[in-house]
Design a protein around this motif. Sequence first.
Motif, PDB file in Angstrom:
ATOM      1  N   SER A 102      78.215-123.335 -46.350  1.00 44.06           N
ATOM      2  CA  SER A 102      79.409-123.502 -47.178  1.00 44.06           C
ATOM      3  C   SER A 102      79.465-124.915 -47.745  1.00 44.06           C
ATOM      4  CB  SER A 102      80.655-123.209 -46.341  1.00 44.06           C
ATOM      5  OG  SER A 102      80.801-124.175 -45.337  1.00 44.06           O
ATOM      6  N   ARG A 103      80.551-125.250 -48.343  1.00 43.16           N
ATOM      7  CA  ARG A 103      80.612-126.446 -49.163  1.00 43.16           C
ATOM      8  C   ARG A 103      80.394-127.753 -48.423  1.00 43.16           C
ATOM      9  NH1 ARG A 103      85.869-126.839 -51.994  1.00 43.16           N
ATOM     10  NH2 ARG A 103      86.131-125.377 -50.305  1.00 43.16           N
ATOM     11  N   THR A 104      81.358-128.141 -47.632  1.00 36.19           N
ATOM     12  CA  THR A 104      81.271-129.449 -46.985  1.00 36.19           C
ATOM     13  C   THR A 104      80.622-129.353 -45.606  1.00 36.19           C
ATOM     14  OG1 THR A 104      83.638-129.076 -47.123  1.00 36.19           O
ATOM     15  CG2 THR A 104      82.813-131.217 -47.844  1.00 36.19           C
ATOM     16  N   ALA A 105      79.919-128.278 -45.368  1.00 32.74           N
ATOM     17  CA  ALA A 105      79.334-128.088 -44.044  1.00 32.74           C
ATOM     18  C   ALA A 105      78.327-129.187 -43.733  1.00 32.74           C
ATOM     19  CB  ALA A 105      78.656-126.743 -43.966  1.00 32.74           C
ATOM     20  N   ILE A 106      78.247-129.548 -42.461  1.00 31.43           N
ATOM     21  CA  ILE A 106      77.222-130.499 -42.035  1.00 31.43           C
ATOM     22  C   ILE A 106      75.911-129.736 -41.921  1.00 31.43           C
ATOM     23  CG2 ILE A 106      76.473-131.963 -40.128  1.00 31.43           C
ATOM     24  CD1 ILE A 106      79.441-132.472 -39.541  1.00 31.43           C
ATOM     25  N   PRO A 107      74.848-130.278 -42.522  1.00 29.51           N
ATOM     26  CA  PRO A 107      73.559-129.576 -42.488  1.00 29.51           C
ATOM     27  C   PRO A 107      73.126-129.297 -41.051  1.00 29.51           C
ATOM     28  CG  PRO A 107      73.466-131.424 -44.006  1.00 29.51           C
ATOM     29  CD  PRO A 107      74.778-131.513 -43.303  1.00 29.51           C
ATOM     30  N   ARG A 108      72.437-128.208 -40.909  1.00 26.26           N
ATOM     31  CA  ARG A 108      71.991-127.788 -39.580  1.00 26.26           C
ATOM     32  C   ARG A 108      71.110-128.851 -38.911  1.00 26.26           C
ATOM     33  NH1 ARG A 108      72.821-126.054 -35.697  1.00 26.26           N
ATOM     34  NH2 ARG A 108      72.698-123.978 -34.743  1.00 26.26           N
ATOM     35  N   TYR A 109      70.195-129.449 -39.665  1.00 24.61           N
ATOM     36  CA  TYR A 109      69.303-130.443 -39.045  1.00 24.61           C
ATOM     37  C   TYR A 109      70.101-131.651 -38.566  1.00 24.61           C
ATOM     38  CZ  TYR A 109      69.603-133.348 -43.236  1.00 24.61           C
ATOM     39  OH  TYR A 109      70.065-134.135 -44.259  1.00 24.61           O
ATOM     40  N   GLN A 110      71.186-131.971 -39.302  1.00 24.92           N
ATOM     41  CA  GLN A 110      72.016-133.096 -38.907  1.00 24.92           C
ATOM     42  C   GLN A 110      72.780-132.774 -37.627  1.00 24.92           C
ATOM     43  OE1 GLN A 110      72.045-136.195 -40.523  1.00 24.92           O
ATOM     44  NE2 GLN A 110      73.059-136.749 -38.604  1.00 24.92           N
ATOM     45  N   GLN A 111      73.201-131.539 -37.510  1.00 29.80           N
ATOM     46  CA  GLN A 111      73.882-131.127 -36.286  1.00 29.80           C
ATOM     47  C   GLN A 111      72.946-131.268 -35.087  1.00 29.80           C
ATOM     48  OE1 GLN A 111      75.732-127.239 -36.650  1.00 29.80           O
ATOM     49  NE2 GLN A 111      76.341-127.618 -38.770  1.00 29.80           N
ATOM     50  N   LEU A 112      71.700-130.850 -35.293  1.00 30.32           N
ATOM     51  CA  LEU A 112      70.736-130.975 -34.200  1.00 30.32           C
ATOM     52  C   LEU A 112      70.548-132.446 -33.829  1.00 30.32           C
ATOM     53  CD1 LEU A 112      67.925-128.411 -35.160  1.00 30.32           C
ATOM     54  CD2 LEU A 112      70.016-128.066 -33.844  1.00 30.32           C
ATOM     55  N   LYS A 113      70.415-133.294 -34.846  1.00 29.79           N
ATOM     56  CA  LYS A 113      70.246-134.725 -34.592  1.00 29.79           C
ATOM     57  C   LYS A 113      71.440-135.281 -33.819  1.00 29.79           C
ATOM     58  CE  LYS A 113      68.958-137.471 -37.876  1.00 29.79           C
ATOM     59  NZ  LYS A 113      68.918-138.109 -39.229  1.00 29.79           N
ATOM     60  N   SER A 119      61.534-129.192 -27.384  1.00 36.30           N
ATOM     61  CA  SER A 119      60.487-129.082 -28.397  1.00 36.30           C
ATOM     62  C   SER A 119      61.016-128.304 -29.597  1.00 36.30           C
ATOM     63  CB  SER A 119      59.269-128.364 -27.823  1.00 36.30           C
ATOM     64  OG  SER A 119      59.569-126.986 -27.665  1.00 36.30           O
ATOM     65  N   GLU A 120      60.236-128.315 -30.649  1.00 39.62           N
ATOM     66  CA  GLU A 120      60.656-127.597 -31.854  1.00 39.62           C
ATOM     67  C   GLU A 120      60.882-126.128 -31.548  1.00 39.62           C
ATOM     68  OE1 GLU A 120      57.896-128.336 -34.989  1.00 39.62           O
ATOM     69  OE2 GLU A 120      58.250-130.500 -34.983  1.00 39.62           O
ATOM     70  N   ASN A 121      59.952-125.525 -30.833  1.00 37.58           N
ATOM     71  CA  ASN A 121      60.094-124.097 -30.534  1.00 37.58           C
ATOM     72  C   ASN A 121      61.311-123.818 -29.664  1.00 37.58           C
ATOM     73  OD1 ASN A 121      57.941-123.049 -32.004  1.00 37.58           O
ATOM     74  ND2 ASN A 121      56.473-123.690 -30.419  1.00 37.58           N
ATOM     75  N   GLU A 122      61.587-124.738 -28.732  1.00 34.13           N
ATOM     76  CA  GLU A 122      62.766-124.542 -27.884  1.00 34.13           C
ATOM     77  C   GLU A 122      64.042-124.631 -28.718  1.00 34.13           C
ATOM     78  OE1 GLU A 122      60.771-126.374 -23.781  1.00 34.13           O
ATOM     79  OE2 GLU A 122      62.117-127.590 -25.017  1.00 34.13           O
ATOM     80  N   LEU A 123      64.053-125.537 -29.684  1.00 36.82           N
ATOM     81  CA  LEU A 123      65.222-125.644 -30.553  1.00 36.82           C
ATOM     82  C   LEU A 123      65.350-124.383 -31.421  1.00 36.82           C
ATOM     83  CD1 LEU A 123      65.114-129.395 -31.677  1.00 36.82           C
ATOM     84  CD2 LEU A 123      66.760-128.306 -30.154  1.00 36.82           C
ATOM     85  N   VAL A 124      64.241-123.851 -31.849  1.00 42.26           N
ATOM     86  CA  VAL A 124      64.255-122.635 -32.660  1.00 42.26           C
ATOM     87  C   VAL A 124      64.986-121.532 -31.899  1.00 42.26           C
ATOM     88  CG1 VAL A 124      62.821-120.764 -33.536  1.00 42.26           C
ATOM     89  CG2 VAL A 124      62.211-123.150 -34.014  1.00 42.26           C
ATOM     90  N   LEU A 125      64.640-121.382 -30.616  1.00 32.30           N
ATOM     91  CA  LEU A 125      65.247-120.327 -29.815  1.00 32.30           C
ATOM     92  C   LEU A 125      66.686-120.657 -29.456  1.00 32.30           C
ATOM     93  CD1 LEU A 125      62.248-119.467 -27.450  1.00 32.30           C
ATOM     94  CD2 LEU A 125      63.047-118.243 -29.481  1.00 32.30           C
ATOM     95  N   ALA A 126      66.895-121.894 -28.958  1.00 35.56           N
ATOM     96  CA  ALA A 126      68.220-122.244 -28.437  1.00 35.56           C
ATOM     97  C   ALA A 126      69.260-122.391 -29.537  1.00 35.56           C
ATOM     98  CB  ALA A 126      68.126-123.541 -27.622  1.00 35.56           C
ATOM     99  N   GLU A 127      68.835-122.903 -30.677  1.00 37.21           N
ATOM    100  CA  GLU A 127      69.812-123.217 -31.717  1.00 37.21           C
ATOM    101  C   GLU A 127      69.750-122.228 -32.883  1.00 37.21           C
ATOM    102  OE1 GLU A 127      71.967-125.640 -31.418  1.00 37.21           O
ATOM    103  OE2 GLU A 127      71.194-126.763 -29.704  1.00 37.21           O
ATOM    104  N   SER A 128      68.845-121.284 -32.784  1.00 36.97           N
ATOM    105  CA  SER A 128      68.733-120.281 -33.847  1.00 36.97           C
ATOM    106  C   SER A 128      68.518-120.927 -35.221  1.00 36.97           C
ATOM    107  CB  SER A 128      69.976-119.382 -33.886  1.00 36.97           C
ATOM    108  OG  SER A 128      70.118-118.679 -32.685  1.00 36.97           O
ATOM    109  N   VAL A 129      67.499-121.765 -35.283  1.00 37.96           N
ATOM    110  CA  VAL A 129      67.120-122.359 -36.562  1.00 37.96           C
ATOM    111  C   VAL A 129      65.638-122.066 -36.780  1.00 37.96           C
ATOM    112  CG1 VAL A 129      68.819-124.213 -36.454  1.00 37.96           C
ATOM    113  CG2 VAL A 129      66.545-124.548 -35.459  1.00 37.96           C
ATOM    114  N   SER A 130      65.184-122.331 -37.992  1.00 35.48           N
ATOM    115  CA  SER A 130      63.757-122.162 -38.236  1.00 35.48           C
ATOM    116  C   SER A 130      63.029-123.389 -37.719  1.00 35.48           C
ATOM    117  CB  SER A 130      63.488-121.998 -39.724  1.00 35.48           C
ATOM    118  OG  SER A 130      63.592-123.243 -40.370  1.00 35.48           O
TER     119      SER A 130
END
Lengths: 255, 255
Positions: free
Chosen positions: A2-13, A33-44
């Motif tokens: 959505s509009r003013t949403a904080i980007p997903r990568y920024q949220q992870l950071k 690790s990247e793969n663990e974040l993929v699973l835990a945070e549901s991101v690519s």
Amino acid sequence: MSRTAIPRYQQLKDGIIERISSGELRPGDRVPSENELVLAESVSRMTANRALRELTDEGYVERVAGRGTFVSDFRAQSHVREVQNIAEEIAARGHRHTADVIARVQAEARGEVAQALHVDAGTPVFHVVVVHRENGTPIQVEDRYVLADFAPDTLAQDFARQTPSAYLTSIMPLTEAEQVVRARLPDREIRQLLDMADYEPELVVIRRTWANGRAVTFARLHHPGNRYELVGHHKPYAQHDAARADVVQLESLKK
Amino acid sequence: MSRTAIPRYQQLKDGIIERISSGELRPGDRVPSENELVLAESVSRMTANRALRELTDEGYVERVAGRGTFVSDFRAQSHVREVQNIAEEIAARGHRHTADVIARVQAEARGEVAQALHVDAGTPVFHVVVVHRENGTPIQVEDRYVLADFAPDTLAQDFARQTPSAYLTSIMPLTEAEQVVRARLPDREIRQLLDMADYEPELVVIRRTWANGRAVTFARLHHPGNRYELVGHHKPYAQHDAARADVVQLESLKK
DNA sequence: AAGTGGTCTAGACCACATT
DNA sequence: ATGTGGTCTAGACCACTTC
């Protein structure tokens, strides 16, 4: 998104930075690790990669292909590496560092100190005065105030062995610093402590340092102008050499 | 990608940096868009995006969604933003900057100057001495040497209008700087130029600045200790506030 | 309407390190 | 063999700017 949403990568950071700031993740600890974040945070994986890569650029973590991602050691490559580690600077020159503790007391923040630390007058602080020597010659008077609740064990430290800065950095990474540099004639006490000649100017560094988003310490660092200089190197947009400023010996003293 | 191959995004970055350094792309010029890079360089858009994004982080370009990517104006947000833009600093305080050109001659690099610039003694340089004033009060003596072949038009400049730093930055982005700060008693000439009291210390900043990988200018910046101080802010790993150090007026002078 | 940057995905190949 | 980071692709949706 959505509009003013904080980007997903920024949220992870932000999440990882928070875990480091809170002390949950300590230097050397493994970061997901990247793969663990993929699973835990549901991101690519690309999104997880960007988050960790930017944290690397910003110095929070170090990555080793095949091994993983680890929290940077703040003590080794201290975030705000400056006159702070004067003992290390002296050691790096192959010289002997000694320190005399002139004062180490509990006090209340007043005036300039309270203002610098953004606290009300009367807030408990520790006041430490240390004279640092290089091969026996005094080169810095460290006149430091520390928020008592940030470092409650301050009075129990032996600052002749470990500098106040090293102690503070061991508690929590110091993330930000502001300093003012002045040239002036020292008052009598400083002149005597630094064994300075009449009319010899002093180089004063007044510094506030932040940890976890708040100013936690305020210091006046007095140096004899004839024996000391401040060196800074700025490689503005290079990756790992962010800001650096060390105190080094003058040529005249080396000879 | 083969073993030691340079990543594609890095190749794109290098190509654009080269076009900026060579002068083909000047500040304000439009840089190829992501889609144009996709077609011209046969990369995916993500790769083109990473190249342009990192160039943004490193200060080379600025991006505006919907408009495009443009070469940064090095004059405005000078890469090495420090005492360099003293005229801007004074203007930022709402004060009036004036400058007197004391000297502007061609000379040959000798001793300290040749050593600092990494050139042989006898290499042609320009020597410029300028006194900068804030509301009429002298606050800096700029004693600068510039490699003649880097800025051949130096002697034709009016440094009372445009500071030497601003002129040099307009030729090419200054990418790196090294500085030494000292406190000392000024010699007679500096004391007179800065209208200083007897025994008033001066704050000297000695700086080398690089452009395109080589040291191109060497300067001694003299400031009256009673009227000036150096302010530095270090937010080590923050994104856009890389290294910063400005000269600001002392409280005592403000009153 | 067309182009731009900002973001995100789901997959892929590689070199490297650990087990 | 498995997991890690390093890179790249081809496509997608969005908000914004310009025409």
